[in-house]
Write a protein that holds these residues in place. Sequence first.
Motif, PDB file in Angstrom:
ATOM      1  N   GLU A 366       0.830  -1.215   0.000  1.00 29.76           N
ATOM      2  CA  GLU A 366       0.000   0.000   0.000  1.00 29.76           C
ATOM      3  C   GLU A 366       0.858   1.256   0.000  1.00 29.76           C
ATOM      4  O   GLU A 366       0.363   2.361   0.215  1.00 29.76           O
ATOM      5  N   ASN A 367       2.163   1.071  -0.185  1.00 28.95           N
ATOM      6  CA  ASN A 367       3.075   2.221  -0.214  1.00 28.95           C
ATOM      7  C   ASN A 367       3.125   3.017   1.081  1.00 28.95           C
ATOM      8  O   ASN A 367       3.288   4.245   1.059  1.00 28.95           O
ATOM      9  N   ILE A 368       2.927   2.324   2.192  1.00 27.72           N
ATOM     10  CA  ILE A 368       2.950   3.015   3.483  1.00 27.72           C
ATOM     11  C   ILE A 368       4.375   2.973   4.024  1.00 27.72           C
ATOM     12  O   ILE A 368       4.937   1.894   4.224  1.00 27.72           O
ATOM     13  N   TYR A 388      -2.327   7.380   7.331  1.00 26.44           N
ATOM     14  CA  TYR A 388      -2.431   5.999   6.841  1.00 26.44           C
ATOM     15  C   TYR A 388      -2.872   5.015   7.923  1.00 26.44           C
ATOM     16  O   TYR A 388      -2.933   3.813   7.675  1.00 26.44           O
ATOM     17  N   LEU A 391      -6.067   2.846   7.137  1.00 33.20           N
ATOM     18  CA  LEU A 391      -5.771   1.985   5.982  1.00 33.20           C
ATOM     19  C   LEU A 391      -4.876   0.827   6.427  1.00 33.20           C
ATOM     20  O   LEU A 391      -5.134  -0.341   6.115  1.00 33.20           O
ATOM     21  N   ALA A 392      -3.841   1.148   7.185  1.00 32.86           N
ATOM     22  CA  ALA A 392      -2.904   0.102   7.637  1.00 32.86           C
ATOM     23  C   ALA A 392      -3.636  -0.945   8.470  1.00 32.86           C
ATOM     24  O   ALA A 392      -3.396  -2.150   8.320  1.00 32.86           O
ATOM     25  N   VAL A 395      -5.604  -3.205   6.109  1.00 30.72           N
ATOM     26  CA  VAL A 395      -4.707  -4.023   5.294  1.00 30.72           C
ATOM     27  C   VAL A 395      -4.107  -5.161   6.141  1.00 30.72           C
ATOM     28  O   VAL A 395      -4.047  -6.310   5.710  1.00 30.72           O
TER      29      VAL A 395
END
Length: 410
Positions: A366-368, A388, A391-392, A395
């Motif tokens: 996720e490009n985190i 983020y 989202l993290a 995920v």
Amino acid sequence: MALIVQKFGGTSVANPQKIKAVAERVMGYRRKGHRMVVVLSAMAGETNRFVELANQMQAIPDPREMDVLLATGEQATVALFAMAVKEAGLDAISLLGDQVKITTDRMHTKARIKQIDAALINRHLDAGKIVVVAGFQGVSEDGDLTTLGRGGSDTTAVALAAALKADECEIYTDVEGVYTTDPNICSTARKIDRISYDEMLELASLGAKVLDIRSVGFAKRYKVPVHVRSTFTETEGTWVVEEDKEMESNPVSGVTCSKNEARITIARVPDVPGTASRVFNPITSQGIVVDMIIQNTSIEGHTDLTFTVPKGDLKKTLAIVEPVAADIGAERVLSQENIAKVSVVGVGMKNNAGVAARMFEAMAAENINILMISTSEIKISCVIEDKYGELAVRVLHDAFGLDMPPPKKK
Ligand code: ADP
Ligand code: ASP
Ligand code: MG
């Protein structure tokens, strides 16, 4: 006939109707003959409102006066609750922390319970009363009001259950138990039926605010089984109990996100013995909990020292650190508040390799960007940018198979 301690959180007593509904629930138990001790929080939003008011008065509000202010929230709900019980024809008595003699240390706004005197509560229980205790507050040995830190009513409840040797300790809240992650962030979160004290300690310390960490510490120490359940349904919730073999089958049992921390970096610290102690001693002696600490490899005799502290303690920590940094010859002090710490927790991690790799992979997909990492036997945490955080969580919840129902036992 059992002795039952029931704690109701802020959303459960948010208005007069809800207080009456909770009183009805408690009276149902009393009518069956149980000895009832009820611990209440302040109405939802009250404690935050007090914090904001205090911030309008003083840049760093005086901790002793803060406690005098904060304790009023719980004082109001216990009195209203006792009135509701009396109106319905049963007997109740409200008691504040200093009346019960919930003795704490002097660390205002995050005091620790040292002792509880069960005598007064037992006398009122013997007289058939529902005893309604104000959560979150105590009294120091020199007679000052203290509070136990945010979420502290859970701790009052479990500590009382231990002191009274209660048969049951129930924590009623606005969700049906402890979930694999915050159900308000991740719609696929699942309720956990049973969780070990150690996992719950980690989840609580890493941001699952459904139980205050100190309450879990008391529960573990005094072997109090805690039942976390909903105020608004009759459904069985989550039991927080001692670890058993079955709990180790999954490497990860929960995912958390905390946005309560801030990061401080002391740049170009001369790399000489004693520096860390000079930096951290004055911070921790003020009761500030330092969490992650990273010291970079020394380059040309200098390193960067980065650590996290609770956001609420940032101003106070900077006030301590800045003169120390100047003193030790560091270049400058930087701070960052827009961070989140996401963590995966599970006792099963002890026997499962590759959990960290899977965590980093899921975040990378996720490009985190990961800013800091820390691990222990049963958890891995990453500090990331706070935008983020949610989202993290989703995920990672998916990456560790928590979205799916648990595998059927053969
Ligand atoms: P109370 O006011 O009853 O003490 P809190 O707001 O302190 O309630 O705690 C309940 C909240 O904790 C839930 O509404 C939920 O958003 C949050 N929460 C965070 N992580 C979890 C989790 N793993 N399981 C359940 N709830 C969680
Ligand atoms: N009222 C306090 C708080 O909001 C204590 C609690 O609810 O547990 O943190
Ligand atoms: Mg709470």
